[in-house]
Write an enzyme that holds these catalytic residues in place. Structure first.
Site, PDB file in Angstrom:
ATOM      1  N   ARG A 116      46.010  67.293 -38.243  1.00 50.74           N
ATOM      2  CA  ARG A 116      45.453  66.457 -39.010  1.00 50.74           C
ATOM      3  C   ARG A 116      43.833  66.178 -38.766  1.00 50.74           C
ATOM      4  O   ARG A 116      44.014  64.838 -39.065  1.00 50.74           O
ATOM      5  CB  ARG A 116      46.396  65.412 -40.096  1.00 50.74           C
ATOM      6  CG  ARG A 116      47.238  66.309 -40.449  1.00 50.74           C
ATOM      7  CD  ARG A 116      48.088  65.037 -41.602  1.00 50.74           C
ATOM      8  NE  ARG A 116      49.632  66.200 -42.744  1.00 50.74           N
ATOM      9  CZ  ARG A 116      50.977  65.968 -41.490  1.00 50.74           C
ATOM     10  NH1 ARG A 116      51.105  64.725 -41.082  1.00 50.74           N
ATOM     11  NH2 ARG A 116      51.361  66.618 -42.318  1.00 50.74           N
ATOM     12  N   LYS A 138      29.927  69.828 -40.256  1.00 47.16           N
ATOM     13  CA  LYS A 138      30.408  71.425 -40.399  1.00 47.16           C
ATOM     14  C   LYS A 138      30.569  72.001 -40.432  1.00 47.16           C
ATOM     15  O   LYS A 138      30.410  72.645 -39.664  1.00 47.16           O
ATOM     16  CB  LYS A 138      29.342  71.579 -41.743  1.00 47.16           C
ATOM     17  CG  LYS A 138      28.517  71.561 -43.060  1.00 47.16           C
ATOM     18  CD  LYS A 138      27.909  72.003 -43.885  1.00 47.16           C
ATOM     19  CE  LYS A 138      27.082  71.255 -44.934  1.00 47.16           C
ATOM     20  NZ  LYS A 138      25.682  72.229 -45.977  1.00 47.16           N
ATOM     21  N   GLU A 180      15.427  78.532 -38.043  1.00 48.61           N
ATOM     22  CA  GLU A 180      15.195  76.827 -38.491  1.00 48.61           C
ATOM     23  C   GLU A 180      14.869  75.826 -37.931  1.00 48.61           C
ATOM     24  O   GLU A 180      14.979  75.468 -38.617  1.00 48.61           O
ATOM     25  CB  GLU A 180      17.275  76.796 -37.835  1.00 48.61           C
ATOM     26  CG  GLU A 180      18.550  77.335 -38.555  1.00 48.61           C
ATOM     27  CD  GLU A 180      18.908  77.523 -39.745  1.00 48.61           C
ATOM     28  OE1 GLU A 180      18.055  76.182 -40.524  1.00 48.61           O
ATOM     29  OE2 GLU A 180      19.703  77.952 -40.720  1.00 48.61           O
ATOM     30  N   LYS A 211      17.408  66.462 -38.871  1.00 55.31           N
ATOM     31  CA  LYS A 211      18.903  66.655 -39.959  1.00 55.31           C
ATOM     32  C   LYS A 211      19.762  65.885 -39.122  1.00 55.31           C
ATOM     33  O   LYS A 211      20.374  65.184 -40.431  1.00 55.31           O
ATOM     34  CB  LYS A 211      19.512  67.782 -38.593  1.00 55.31           C
ATOM     35  CG  LYS A 211      21.217  68.114 -38.877  1.00 55.31           C
ATOM     36  CD  LYS A 211      21.241  69.406 -38.915  1.00 55.31           C
ATOM     37  CE  LYS A 211      22.478  69.530 -39.553  1.00 55.31           C
ATOM     38  NZ  LYS A 211      23.225  70.629 -39.624  1.00 55.31           N
ATOM     39  N   GLU A 221      26.818  66.200 -48.357  1.00 53.90           N
ATOM     40  CA  GLU A 221      25.885  66.886 -49.473  1.00 53.90           C
ATOM     41  C   GLU A 221      25.634  66.692 -50.962  1.00 53.90           C
ATOM     42  O   GLU A 221      25.723  67.895 -51.693  1.00 53.90           O
ATOM     43  CB  GLU A 221      25.721  68.636 -49.353  1.00 53.90           C
ATOM     44  CG  GLU A 221      24.554  69.604 -49.502  1.00 53.90           C
ATOM     45  CD  GLU A 221      25.079  70.829 -48.658  1.00 53.90           C
ATOM     46  OE1 GLU A 221      25.165  71.500 -48.039  1.00 53.90           O
ATOM     47  OE2 GLU A 221      24.623  71.797 -49.767  1.00 53.90           O
ATOM     48  N   ARG A 225      21.275  66.835 -48.002  1.00 61.01           N
ATOM     49  CA  ARG A 225      21.553  67.135 -47.456  1.00 61.01           C
ATOM     50  C   ARG A 225      21.041  68.641 -48.199  1.00 61.01           C
ATOM     51  O   ARG A 225      20.362  69.829 -47.159  1.00 61.01           O
ATOM     52  CB  ARG A 225      22.757  67.230 -46.437  1.00 61.01           C
ATOM     53  CG  ARG A 225      23.250  68.083 -45.915  1.00 61.01           C
ATOM     54  CD  ARG A 225      24.728  67.472 -45.188  1.00 61.01           C
ATOM     55  NE  ARG A 225      25.239  68.252 -43.539  1.00 61.01           N
ATOM     56  CZ  ARG A 225      25.280  67.903 -43.613  1.00 61.01           C
ATOM     57  NH1 ARG A 225      26.868  67.671 -43.448  1.00 61.01           N
ATOM     58  NH2 ARG A 225      25.901  69.535 -42.231  1.00 61.01           N
ATOM     59  N   ASN A 229      18.833  73.102 -47.555  1.00 62.49           N
ATOM     60  CA  ASN A 229      19.347  75.106 -47.068  1.00 62.49           C
ATOM     61  C   ASN A 229      17.883  75.767 -47.591  1.00 62.49           C
ATOM     62  O   ASN A 229      18.128  76.602 -48.517  1.00 62.49           O
ATOM     63  CB  ASN A 229      20.508  74.844 -48.356  1.00 62.49           C
ATOM     64  CG  ASN A 229      22.041  74.295 -48.525  1.00 62.49           C
ATOM     65  OD1 ASN A 229      22.269  75.019 -46.637  1.00 62.49           O
ATOM     66  ND2 ASN A 229      22.411  73.599 -49.191  1.00 62.49           N
ATOM     67  N   HIS A 232      17.806  79.176 -47.151  1.00 61.35           N
ATOM     68  CA  HIS A 232      18.600  80.224 -47.376  1.00 61.35           C
ATOM     69  C   HIS A 232      19.287  80.424 -48.928  1.00 61.35           C
ATOM     70  O   HIS A 232      20.515  81.673 -48.415  1.00 61.35           O
ATOM     71  CB  HIS A 232      19.490  78.773 -47.130  1.00 61.35           C
ATOM     72  CG  HIS A 232      19.543  78.276 -45.752  1.00 61.35           C
ATOM     73  ND1 HIS A 232      18.783  78.233 -45.087  1.00 61.35           N
ATOM     74  CD2 HIS A 232      20.618  78.083 -44.689  1.00 61.35           C
ATOM     75  CE1 HIS A 232      18.621  77.691 -43.743  1.00 61.35           C
ATOM     76  NE2 HIS A 232      20.020  77.937 -43.519  1.00 61.35           N
ATOM     77  N   HIS A 236      21.396  84.233 -47.276  1.00 58.89           N
ATOM     78  CA  HIS A 236      22.813  84.295 -47.584  1.00 58.89           C
ATOM     79  C   HIS A 236      22.767  85.555 -48.169  1.00 58.89           C
ATOM     80  O   HIS A 236      23.819  86.379 -47.612  1.00 58.89           O
ATOM     81  CB  HIS A 236      22.864  83.036 -48.481  1.00 58.89           C
ATOM     82  CG  HIS A 236      23.344  81.672 -47.345  1.00 58.89           C
ATOM     83  ND1 HIS A 236      23.746  80.727 -47.615  1.00 58.89           N
ATOM     84  CD2 HIS A 236      23.491  82.037 -46.063  1.00 58.89           C
ATOM     85  CE1 HIS A 236      24.037  79.959 -47.048  1.00 58.89           C
ATOM     86  NE2 HIS A 236      23.805  80.882 -45.756  1.00 58.89           N
ATOM     87  N   HIS A 252      21.185  85.433 -38.571  1.00 61.56           N
ATOM     88  CA  HIS A 252      20.885  84.575 -39.540  1.00 61.56           C
ATOM     89  C   HIS A 252      19.650  83.365 -39.309  1.00 61.56           C
ATOM     90  O   HIS A 252      18.810  83.351 -40.390  1.00 61.56           O
ATOM     91  CB  HIS A 252      21.849  83.154 -39.334  1.00 61.56           C
ATOM     92  CG  HIS A 252      21.892  81.633 -39.939  1.00 61.56           C
ATOM     93  ND1 HIS A 252      21.841  81.847 -41.941  1.00 61.56           N
ATOM     94  CD2 HIS A 252      20.976  80.768 -40.041  1.00 61.56           C
ATOM     95  CE1 HIS A 252      21.679  81.134 -42.042  1.00 61.56           C
ATOM     96  NE2 HIS A 252      21.695  80.226 -41.322  1.00 61.56           N
TER      97      HIS A 252
HETATM   98  N1  GLY Z   1      23.117  74.252 -41.948  1.00 60.01           N
HETATM   99  C1  GLY Z   1      23.168  72.717 -42.825  1.00 60.01           C
HETATM  100  C2  GLY Z   1      24.110  72.013 -43.345  1.00 60.01           C
HETATM  101  O1  GLY Z   1      24.116  71.121 -41.890  1.00 60.01           O
HETATM  102  O2  GLY Z   1      23.226  70.708 -44.156  1.00 60.01           O
END
Ligand code: GLY
Length: 349
Positions: A116, A138, A180, A211, A221, A225, A229, A232, A236, A252
């Site tokens: 956990r 993330k 990026e 960031k 997000e 946040r 993107n 993106h 994507h 990417h």
């Molecule tokens: N790669 C975008 C983020 O971490 O929010």
């Protein structure tokens, strides 16, 4: 150089330096003093690099996982969790993700769910990992239905961005990472002319600082946040169309570069910016050596279809776009407008 991701009692530092990997034992000693065992999760290829001399100061095991997006699977996650259990890692122990975004996403997800949740440190070894993937908590694996569709937020105790590990990075990986970086430079309002005075290390620090500030303000997000993107939505969709053919067709960051050029044109078509903003985007992408042409064999209908079926979209076409108030999330963009801008963008090439 250190950049702090400010998240109250879960705050952590991103260390950016030549040789930063050698801080691993001190970091673990400070942030996880009860840990006795470390699982260094990496790929076979990386574990054979000269710089792979990491010392956690604990009993340490190197656990290898498949490299690249193909390794970010449910099966790899299960195998990794079984290995952590076989090594008898306890709640006090630690996972260290060493590699590019795919490796740290997988290692981070395993750390998030094993017992956990146990402690995690990231040592990103690619440009895209250092400027984006390893920071912000993330973690994810891919599902058949799309990229990153199963995951968890799990912040690391620290991130060690060692510039020395970039020395062996293949050129295509470096360029992918610059996609990026370009995103961050454009979000920060930077111009191409200023890039001449800036080193790659400065660009990494700039990207990490942006960031870190965004994640500190909006970890989950809920709002700001989403600006990360930028570029993106198209990226994507292009990845979905191209990667259905071959895992190696489009990186990417390459897709993000095209997505940034397109987003500027879409903002222009929607009357949000004037042509100088499109020129700023093109000049920054050119200065960083990034291609901004739509890849071959990505028809407009397939791109729109991929955008419409993006499982993470909000059931309409959503883009981050520049505008008079700066960058913002714009929902409900008409598919016909997107199609027209894609067609005229394709016609420029
Ligand atoms: N790669 C975008 C983020 O971490 O929010």
């Amino acid at each position: 150089m250190k950049v702090t991701v400010g998240l109250a009692d879960r705050s952590y530092d991103v260390v950016l330096a030549n040789g930063a990997r050698h801080d691993l034992a001190a970091l673990i000693n400070e942030r996880a003093p009860r840990a006795t065992t470390a699982a260094l999760v990496t790929s076979q290829g990386l574990s054979e690099q000269d710089w792979f001399d990491l010392q956690s100061g604990l009993v340490q095991h190197v656990v290898t996982v498949p490299d690249g997006e193909a390794g970010k699977s449910w099966e790899s996650l299960g195998a990794l969790l079984e290995q952590l259990a076989d090594l008898e890692l306890s709640r006090d122990d630690i996972v260290v993700g060493v590699g590019g975004g795919a490796v740290t996403d997988l290692a981070g997800f395993a750390a998030a769910v094993y017992l956990r949740g146990i402690a995690l440190v990231n040592v990103p070894t690619t440009l895209v990992g250092q400027v984006d993937a390893a920071i912000g908590g993330k973690t994810a694996v891919n599902l058949d239905a799309g990229k990153n569709l199963a995951g968890a937020f799990h912040q690391p105790l620290g991130v060690l961005c060692d510039f020395e590990t970039l020395a062996t990075l293949p050129e295509r990986e470096r360029l992918g990472g610059l996609g990026e970086v370009a995103k961050c430079w454009l979000l920060e309002g930077g111009f191409a002319a200023e890039l001449a005075a800036v080193s790659l290390h400065d660009l990494i620090v700039m990207s990490v600082s942006l960031k870190a500030s965004i994640v500190a303000a909006d970890e989950r997000e809920g709002g700001r946040r989403a600006l990360l993107n930028y570029g993106h939505t198209l990226a994507h969709a292009l990845e979905k169309v191209a990667l259905a053919r071959s895992a190696d067709e489009l990186r990417h960051g390459e897709a993000v570069a095209v997505g940034l050029a397109f987003a500027a044109r879409l903002a222009l078509a929607l009357g949000r910016v004037d042509a100088t903003e499109v020129a700023r985007h093109d000049e920054v992408l050119d200065a960083l050596g990034l291609r901004r042409a739509l890849p071959a064999r990505c028809p407009t209908t397939s791109i729109l279809d991929a955008m419409a079926h993006d499982k993470k979209a909000h059931h309409d076409l959503t883009f981050v776009l520049a505008g008079a108030e700066g960058f913002e999330v714009v929902r409900g963009v008409e598919p016909r407008v997107v199609a027209d801008v894609l067609e005229s963008f394709r016609g420029e090439q």
